[in-house]
Design a protein around this motif. Sequence first.
Motif, short mmCIF file in Angstrom:
data_model
loop_
_atom_site.label_atom_id
_atom_site.label_comp_id
_atom_site.label_asym_id
_atom_site.label_seq_id
_atom_site.Cartn_x
_atom_site.Cartn_y
_atom_site.Cartn_z
N THR A 3 7.25 9.07 0.35
CA THR A 3 6.31 8.06 -0.14
C THR A 3 6.77 6.73 0.42
O THR A 3 7.89 6.28 0.15
CB THR A 3 6.29 8.01 -1.67
OG1 THR A 3 5.72 9.21 -2.18
CG2 THR A 3 5.44 6.85 -2.16
N GLN A 13 2.07 -0.33 -9.13
CA GLN A 13 1.54 -1.07 -7.99
C GLN A 13 2.14 -2.47 -7.88
O GLN A 13 2.50 -2.94 -6.80
CB GLN A 13 0.01 -1.15 -8.10
CG GLN A 13 -0.69 -1.79 -6.91
CD GLN A 13 -0.69 -0.90 -5.68
OE1 GLN A 13 -0.42 0.29 -5.79
NE2 GLN A 13 -0.95 -1.48 -4.52
N CYS A 68 5.99 2.55 1.13
CA CYS A 68 5.31 1.36 0.65
C CYS A 68 5.26 0.38 1.81
O CYS A 68 6.30 -0.16 2.22
CB CYS A 68 6.03 0.74 -0.54
SG CYS A 68 6.14 1.84 -1.97
N THR A 90 0.83 -1.19 0.00
CA THR A 90 0.00 0.00 0.00
C THR A 90 0.87 1.25 0.00
O THR A 90 1.88 1.32 0.71
CB THR A 90 -0.92 0.02 1.23
OG1 THR A 90 -1.82 -1.09 1.15
CG2 THR A 90 -1.72 1.31 1.30
N HIS A 91 0.46 2.23 -0.82
CA HIS A 91 1.13 3.53 -0.88
C HIS A 91 0.69 4.42 0.28
O HIS A 91 -0.50 4.53 0.59
CB HIS A 91 0.76 4.27 -2.18
CG HIS A 91 1.63 3.95 -3.34
ND1 HIS A 91 1.27 3.06 -4.32
CD2 HIS A 91 2.86 4.42 -3.68
CE1 HIS A 91 2.22 2.99 -5.23
NE2 HIS A 91 3.20 3.81 -4.87
N TRP A 92 1.66 5.14 0.87
CA TRP A 92 1.39 6.20 1.83
C TRP A 92 2.22 7.41 1.42
O TRP A 92 3.44 7.30 1.23
CB TRP A 92 1.80 5.83 3.25
CG TRP A 92 1.15 4.61 3.84
CD1 TRP A 92 1.33 3.31 3.46
CD2 TRP A 92 0.26 4.58 4.96
NE1 TRP A 92 0.60 2.47 4.25
CE2 TRP A 92 -0.06 3.22 5.20
CE3 TRP A 92 -0.29 5.56 5.79
CZ2 TRP A 92 -0.92 2.84 6.23
CZ3 TRP A 92 -1.14 5.17 6.81
CH2 TRP A 92 -1.46 3.82 7.02
N ASP A 93 1.59 8.56 1.27
CA ASP A 93 2.33 9.82 1.13
C ASP A 93 2.30 10.50 2.49
O ASP A 93 1.21 10.75 3.05
CB ASP A 93 1.68 10.72 0.07
CG ASP A 93 1.84 10.15 -1.33
OD1 ASP A 93 2.82 9.42 -1.55
OD2 ASP A 93 0.98 10.43 -2.18
N ILE A 133 5.60 -2.80 -6.06
CA ILE A 133 5.80 -2.34 -4.68
C ILE A 133 6.54 -3.41 -3.86
O ILE A 133 6.20 -4.59 -3.92
CB ILE A 133 4.45 -2.01 -4.02
CG1 ILE A 133 3.92 -0.68 -4.55
CG2 ILE A 133 4.56 -1.98 -2.51
CD1 ILE A 133 2.59 -0.28 -3.95
#
Length: 514
Positions: free
Chosen positions: A375, A407, A377, A342-345, A410
């Motif tokens: 960013t 995606q 992951c 999952t991406h988090w900024d 990742i």
Amino acid sequence: MAVSCKSPEPDNTASLTVKPTSLSFAATGNSSRSVVVEAVNTEWEHEVSGAAKDWISVSADSDGKTLRVSVTDNTTSESRSGMVSVKAIGHVEIKPIGVTVTQEAGEAGPEGGSITVSPESLTFAGEGAEPQEVAVTVSDEELTWTAAPEEAAEEWITVTANGGKFTVKVADNPETESRSANIIITPGREDVKPKAVRVTQEGKILPPSLEVDQKELSFDFRGGTEIILSVTAVNCEWACKVEYAEGETEEWVKTTTIETHAAIAVSTVANTALEPRTASIIVYALGDVDLPEQVVAVTQEAGKEFLSDLTGPVVIDDMAPAGGFFYSIFPSQLWDIDDPGTHWDIELWGGGVTRSTSNFGELVYGGDGSRIRLTLCSRRSPYNDDQEFTLPAGTYEVKRYESVVVQEDIVPYTIVAGRDAVELLYTDGWYVRVENGRFAEAGPLVEGSMTVDVTADGVYTFVFDFKDDKGNPITGTFNGEVTEAKCNFFEEPEPTPDPDPDPDPEDPDPGFGQ
């Protein structure tokens, strides 16, 4: 009391009106008539319909708001009509507006008197035009006449009568557009109808010329940015080429001709060398036209050995306690158990830094201190209806991804390494030192790690152990809670799996020739 206001948005709605929408002319001896065109946020053009082009002529005044409509004498016994259409350019939603032009039938006077002219129309060059003569024939010797240009053309048409003819002279046309008007021949008796001679003068022919609006273009080392070079060409065709210094092999200047706008889009590739470089764009006339070349100097600054402008090690000592913690998450679909991560900024800032949003939605900073954008992951974090998420604890290592993190690529527990950036306001993977609300110095995070710990009541502790591209250590500790969060999620249906193929397809040949 403080009062603020916001300027109203400009009204870019296009519209077109034409007045009048009908004109009536007598059979002979007519002066031109005016049509006023009111155009808002659009350019326009006009056209005479079909066969009416033989007897209706239209010219636009230099003010860009008036059409002059003229008709030739109607020598037939039938009335006639035609249409002048005014159309907005580039706005299909605006219907063309028609101006109906009608002219009475021609007929002799009660006593049969008449005037004829030869020729009935004259055409002059735009500049240095020689005078021309028109012969006038009357039905009887006692019938007199006078000739004069219509009032709108008195400044450029001169008429001199001499016996049974008159001489027409025209002044040089100062415009490149043609112009036209009528000379009215008025009989000395009321029972005879007047005549008109149509005079058309071509626009002046400008000598060939070629100009560009900029003679110097400067680019930063990154390349990619386009600069538009406008070309003004009069009565000539043109092309362009790029010339480099002798011995240079890389074609680093890119040009694209935009013919519809008479312009050249110029860009450069990235300069990886540590020295600036120069080239020239040559714009030149084609064919036999002898015009000097237009030379545009192109300069690109030297590449940078390092993206960081930090002058030494950085110790982040103003984030424990922190000023704020923002995250934007892109959670996984509930059914997607195979989602790799999952991406988090994430953005973190020190206690001495203020962070807000302007009226235009842009981030605004104040004060002094540290600021980090990342960013991350993480392992898979599925969506939940409460939209409350916890960043998984663990150690996140800096990793160099491709320019776009796909995606499928990742790797959980990684941080996307900082890349080159023109604007650091929204660029992730960088440490920035804020001074008086401005970005004073910054460095990309290209190596190292960050350890994440979180308590049951949502208090995070981050331990930084990064390096910039100069090798400067960027270390310190963050301690605080989430102050702002955003969830980016669009529910997607679970894909329908393909049906299983037949595990034991029938073999038409059991083998051994059986």
